[in-house]
Design a protein around this motif. Structure first.
Motif, PDB file in Angstrom:
ATOM      1  N   ARG A  10     -54.532 -40.687 -90.393  1.00 15.63           N
ATOM      2  CA  ARG A  10     -55.217 -39.444 -90.729  1.00 15.63           C
ATOM      3  C   ARG A  10     -56.683 -39.527 -90.325  1.00 15.63           C
ATOM      4  NH1 ARG A  10     -53.239 -37.986 -96.910  1.00 15.63           N
ATOM      5  NH2 ARG A  10     -51.005 -37.717 -96.444  1.00 15.63           N
ATOM      6  N   ARG A  11     -57.203 -38.380 -89.944  1.00 17.19           N
ATOM      7  CA  ARG A  11     -58.605 -38.319 -89.577  1.00 17.19           C
ATOM      8  C   ARG A  11     -59.475 -38.603 -90.793  1.00 17.19           C
ATOM      9  NH1 ARG A  11     -62.294 -34.831 -90.511  1.00 17.19           N
ATOM     10  NH2 ARG A  11     -60.807 -33.283 -91.290  1.00 17.19           N
ATOM     11  N   GLU A  12     -60.537 -39.332 -90.590  1.00 20.99           N
ATOM     12  CA  GLU A  12     -61.460 -39.636 -91.687  1.00 20.99           C
ATOM     13  C   GLU A  12     -62.100 -38.353 -92.197  1.00 20.99           C
ATOM     14  OE1 GLU A  12     -62.170 -42.467 -93.258  1.00 20.99           O
ATOM     15  OE2 GLU A  12     -60.641 -43.550 -92.088  1.00 20.99           O
ATOM     16  N   ARG A  13     -62.326 -38.292 -93.478  1.00 20.27           N
ATOM     17  CA  ARG A  13     -63.011 -37.140 -94.059  1.00 20.27           C
ATOM     18  C   ARG A  13     -64.448 -37.065 -93.554  1.00 20.27           C
ATOM     19  NH1 ARG A  13     -60.995 -35.152 -99.123  1.00 20.27           N
ATOM     20  NH2 ARG A  13     -59.112 -36.247 -99.816  1.00 20.27           N
TER      21      ARG A  13
END
Length: 317
Positions: A10-13
């Protein structure tokens, strides 16, 4: 697992609260048959998962404006919104816009441009995973809580989520951002809500100083005619309540509100189609005296039993 591709993390926040806020609408049977099927407009902060929802009938520009205004009132103006490629939020430029090098804005996009909020279009449905998971959470938890309270309309649902549900939800599910710096900004107060949260169209002033707008004739007052010559371009801004204002923008960018009174709207010209001449009727075969078949010409040039243009008769043998 055989045949499975590499796992995509998942893409980092984002690091800052307000740096990127996701915006999307969810149609669902939120009232479980107790009322109409509404659309819930949801905004979710990417860094913290802070959530804000608003119930409405459709995913329209005014529904998007309502939830954005609620977010601004609660937290401030975000830096960017992450949305669908829908006509409400983003659109491709037209051919003329490409030729002139102009940016393509929807009405909602123009509102965000005035607020200095960037709109980022999702590249694929999978890119919306974080807000789609939020929709799933609301469709489970929020529906159950509204069932216990017998909530059955948008007004009651909005009152409940604002006063009770969202404070509890965010207290439980929101997380701390990686950075303590808040990227929200205060709204510019010298620009009124009617100049930001509105529909805006360009119109040309007529020779009679009447501006035509969606079936309305707006007759400019005499005081405005010295500043706004005929054939010049003005802006017409319409609020959600339908209030219209005519704005003249000077060369220095200064905006002046032009007073107007209702005038008779100019009727649309109906194109006159040229009459199409009727074709001469085709010859018909009719029985001739004696049982023979004759060709009778029905054209205006010959009314006898003959071929067109023929003065005599001819029968088949």
């Amino acid at each position: 697992m055989r045949g499975a591709g590499p796992h995509k993390p998942r893409r980092e926040r984002k690091a800052h609260f307000g740096e990127l806020v996701r915006l999307d609408g969810s149609f669902h049977d939120w009232f479980e048959g107790r009322g109409p099927r509404p659309c819930v407009m949801t905004m979710v902060d990417d860094a913290t998962s802070t959530t804000l929802v608003r119930f409405g009938a459709e995913e329209t520009i005014w529904a998007a404006v309502a939830v954005l205004r609620a977010w601004i009132a609660a937290y401030g103006v975000p830096r960017a919104l992450y949305t669908d490629w829908k006509n409400v939020y983003k659109r491709e430029p037209t051919l003329n816009e490409r030729v002139r090098g102009e940016a393509a804005y929807t009405q909602f996009g123009r509102i965000c441009q005035r607020l200095d909020v960037a709109i980022i279009g999702a590249a694929s449905p999978q890119a919306k995973g974080r807000i789609e998971r939020n929709h799933g959470t609301q469709q489970d938890r929020l529906i159950k809580k509204m069932r216990l309270l017998s909530v059955s309309d948008d007004a009651a649902a909005n009152a409940y989520v604002t006063a009770t549900y969202l404070p509890q939800h965010n207290a439980r599910f929101a997380v701390a951002p990686a950075s303590a710096v808040d990227h929200h900004r205060a709204r510019e107060r010298r620009v009124t809500d009617d100049d930001i949260f509105c529909l805006e169209e360009k119109r040309v002033v007529g020779q009679d100083f009447v501006v035509q707008y969606n079936g309305h004739g707006l007759q400019l007052d005499r005081a405005a005619r010295g500043r706004v010559p005929a054939k010049s371009t003005v802006l017409v801004r319409e609020t959600e309540a339908g209030r219209l204002r005519v704005i003249h923008v000077g060369r220095d960018g200064h905006e002046t509100v032009c007073a107007w009174t209702p005038a008779v709207a100019r009727a649309k010209a109906t194109p006159i189609r040229p009459a199409i001449p009727s074709a001469a009727p085709a010859p018909q075969i009719r029985p001739a005296p004696g049982g023979r078949l004759g060709l009778r010409c029905l054209a205006s040039c010959c009314a006898s039993t003959a071929m067109p243009g023929c003065g005599g008769s001819r029968t088949s043998r």
